[in-house]
Design a protein around this motif. Structure first.
Motif, PDB file in Angstrom:
ATOM      1  N   TYR A  54       0.840  -1.191   0.000  1.00  0.00           N
ATOM      2  CA  TYR A  54       0.000   0.000   0.000  1.00  0.00           C
ATOM      3  C   TYR A  54       0.882   1.251   0.000  1.00  0.00           C
ATOM      4  O   TYR A  54       1.803   1.361   0.784  1.00  0.00           O
ATOM      5  CB  TYR A  54      -0.876  -0.029   1.245  1.00  0.00           C
ATOM      6  CG  TYR A  54      -1.974   0.988   1.302  1.00  0.00           C
ATOM      7  CD1 TYR A  54      -3.175   0.764   0.646  1.00  0.00           C
ATOM      8  CD2 TYR A  54      -1.830   2.144   2.037  1.00  0.00           C
ATOM      9  CE1 TYR A  54      -4.211   1.681   0.707  1.00  0.00           C
ATOM     10  CE2 TYR A  54      -2.859   3.076   2.111  1.00  0.00           C
ATOM     11  CZ  TYR A  54      -4.040   2.839   1.448  1.00  0.00           C
ATOM     12  OH  TYR A  54      -5.057   3.752   1.517  1.00  0.00           O
ATOM     13  N   GLY A  55       0.641   2.173  -0.910  1.00  0.00           N
ATOM     14  CA  GLY A  55       1.490   3.356  -0.989  1.00  0.00           C
ATOM     15  C   GLY A  55       2.784   3.126  -1.729  1.00  0.00           C
ATOM     16  O   GLY A  55       3.650   3.996  -1.773  1.00  0.00           O
ATOM     17  N   GLU A  60       5.323   5.122   1.858  1.00  0.00           N
ATOM     18  CA  GLU A  60       4.008   5.404   1.293  1.00  0.00           C
ATOM     19  C   GLU A  60       3.936   6.752   0.575  1.00  0.00           C
ATOM     20  O   GLU A  60       2.957   7.492   0.703  1.00  0.00           O
ATOM     21  CB  GLU A  60       2.931   5.308   2.373  1.00  0.00           C
ATOM     22  CG  GLU A  60       2.793   3.904   2.920  1.00  0.00           C
ATOM     23  CD  GLU A  60       1.441   3.610   3.541  1.00  0.00           C
ATOM     24  OE1 GLU A  60       0.601   4.505   3.593  1.00  0.00           O
ATOM     25  OE2 GLU A  60       1.250   2.452   3.975  1.00  0.00           O
ATOM     26  N   ARG A  62       3.866   6.933  -2.694  1.00  0.00           N
ATOM     27  CA  ARG A  62       3.074   6.669  -3.913  1.00  0.00           C
ATOM     28  C   ARG A  62       3.724   7.252  -5.167  1.00  0.00           C
ATOM     29  O   ARG A  62       3.055   7.493  -6.163  1.00  0.00           O
ATOM     30  CB  ARG A  62       1.653   7.215  -3.771  1.00  0.00           C
ATOM     31  CG  ARG A  62       0.868   6.552  -2.665  1.00  0.00           C
ATOM     32  CD  ARG A  62      -0.539   7.115  -2.562  1.00  0.00           C
ATOM     33  NE  ARG A  62      -1.292   6.408  -1.536  1.00  0.00           N
ATOM     34  CZ  ARG A  62      -1.998   5.297  -1.728  1.00  0.00           C
ATOM     35  NH1 ARG A  62      -2.040   4.766  -2.930  1.00  0.00           N
ATOM     36  NH2 ARG A  62      -2.636   4.720  -0.743  1.00  0.00           N
ATOM     37  N   THR A  94      -6.399   0.492  -3.208  1.00  0.00           N
ATOM     38  CA  THR A  94      -5.201   0.624  -4.032  1.00  0.00           C
ATOM     39  C   THR A  94      -4.820  -0.787  -4.485  1.00  0.00           C
ATOM     40  O   THR A  94      -4.421  -1.609  -3.663  1.00  0.00           O
ATOM     41  CB  THR A  94      -4.035   1.229  -3.242  1.00  0.00           C
ATOM     42  OG1 THR A  94      -4.356   2.574  -2.890  1.00  0.00           O
ATOM     43  CG2 THR A  94      -2.758   1.215  -4.072  1.00  0.00           C
ATOM     44  N   CYS A 266      -3.722   4.840   7.766  1.00  0.00           N
ATOM     45  CA  CYS A 266      -2.384   5.440   7.913  1.00  0.00           C
ATOM     46  C   CYS A 266      -1.519   4.768   8.968  1.00  0.00           C
ATOM     47  O   CYS A 266      -0.976   5.417   9.858  1.00  0.00           O
ATOM     48  CB  CYS A 266      -2.479   6.936   8.207  1.00  0.00           C
ATOM     49  SG  CYS A 266      -3.395   7.867   6.968  1.00  0.00           S
TER      50      CYS A 266
END
Length: 319
Positions: A54-55, A60, A62, A94, A266
């Motif tokens: 993720y990220g 993270e 991205r 995502t 997060c």
């Protein structure tokens, strides 16, 4: 966007739309279940062919380093394939991509494994979340995606479970309840992988909950540690020095409605400092007559936890 022979994705309402550069790339064999290990996660930034967490990276950010889509080539983009999903609820995942396989989730925590080149479905898994549990979710029955690690796909479900699936076929390896069963908690976030453990938070600060972060052994699903984000009943010993300190900033009878502070999104890992960071939600109840006019630590905060034990190292209240 084209990704070194594979395709990135855009989730649009109830479909996956994939845009590709015409004529670019060469098809590789789909290698379902190829392992993502700790070394791969730490080096994810140098792996431009995949999007394995993720990220994209532990930090993270991205940010993709790919250069194939730019001001000159963007006009050549066209639809490569699309896949419709079975309902019209919100989709916020995502997608992850590993060696030609795309893993994504939809409403009610359903998982799909797709051929990233063609969109063909390889397998799907429905955790059969009770539809009645949707009443405990503020902002629709969403899921933000899965985690990959050592041949498994890890899924947090709306009703608070964490499930390890075999990446080759979607078969269940283990299924654990991380929150009080049938309670007003939910999981809408993607899990994180930290040193052989699956780390997950929960949502629910609109309801009477007490937020916490927990970590489970990736192989067995056994609980490794659990850390509350806000203090509990002051008549009982505090679980940690951080929570004993936090209790001084609350008053009233907040613990009767849980206190909130849900880490619903997060949660990230810094492998250099070996710390897990979580952002916490609002305090519960919202009205200060029941929780006093103090800071209500560690709600609406960033907290740093030791990756091996879950012990809180520091907290910073943002609101």
């Amino acid at each position: 966007m084209h990704r070194a022979g594979y395709l990135n994705s855009f989730l649009i309402v109830t479909a996956v739309w994939v845009l590709g550069l015409a004529g670019c790339g060469r098809r590789a064999d789909v290698a379902v279940g190829v392992a993502v290990d700790d070394a791969a996660l730490r080096a994810a930034d140098s792996d431009s062919a995949n999007w394995i967490t993720y990220g994209r990276t532990y930090s993270e950010q991205r940010f993709s380093p790919l250069k194939q889509v730019d001001e000159q080539s963007v006009s050549k983009l066209g639809l490569a394939w699309s896949k419709d999903f079975p309902d019209v609820r919100a989709y916020e995942a995502t997608p992850l991509v590993k060696d030609g396989v795309m893993y994504t989730t939809g409403a009610w925590s359903i998982v799909w494994a797709l051929d990233a080149k063609t969109g063909a479905q390889l397998w799907t898994y429905d955790p059969k979340v009770p539809k009645d549990h949707g009443k405990y979710v503020c902002c629709d029955v969403v899921n933000r995606g899965v985690a990959l690690y050592k041949g498994r796909v890890y899924l947090g479900t709306l009703d608070g479970r964490l499930i390890g699936l075999d990446a080759k076929a979607g078969a269940v390896a283990w299924d654990v309840q991380t929150t009080p069963k049938d309670g007003p908690y939910a999981i809408t976030d993607s899990a994180g992988i930290v040193k052989g453990r699956v780390v997950i938070g929960n949502a629910g600060s609109e309801y009477p909950v007490r937020g916490f972060v927990s970590a489970y052994d990736a192989d067995t699903g056994k609980l490794a540690w659990k850390t509350y984000t806000v203090p509990g009943d002051p008549s009982q010993p505090g679980e940690s020095e951080a929570l004993k300190q936090a209790a001084k900033t609350w008053s009233g009878e907040w613990w009767k409605t849980g206190g909130g502070g849900s880490p619903w999104d997060c949660i990230v890992y810094d492998p250099d400092l070996d710390l897990v960071y979580a952002g916490t939600g609002n305090a519960t109840p919202w009205y200060d007559q029941s929780r006093g006019k103090g800071d209500s630590q560690w709600a609406a905060s960033i907290i740093a936890l030791r990756a091996d034990t879950g012990d809180q190292v520091w907290g910073y209240q943002t609101t």
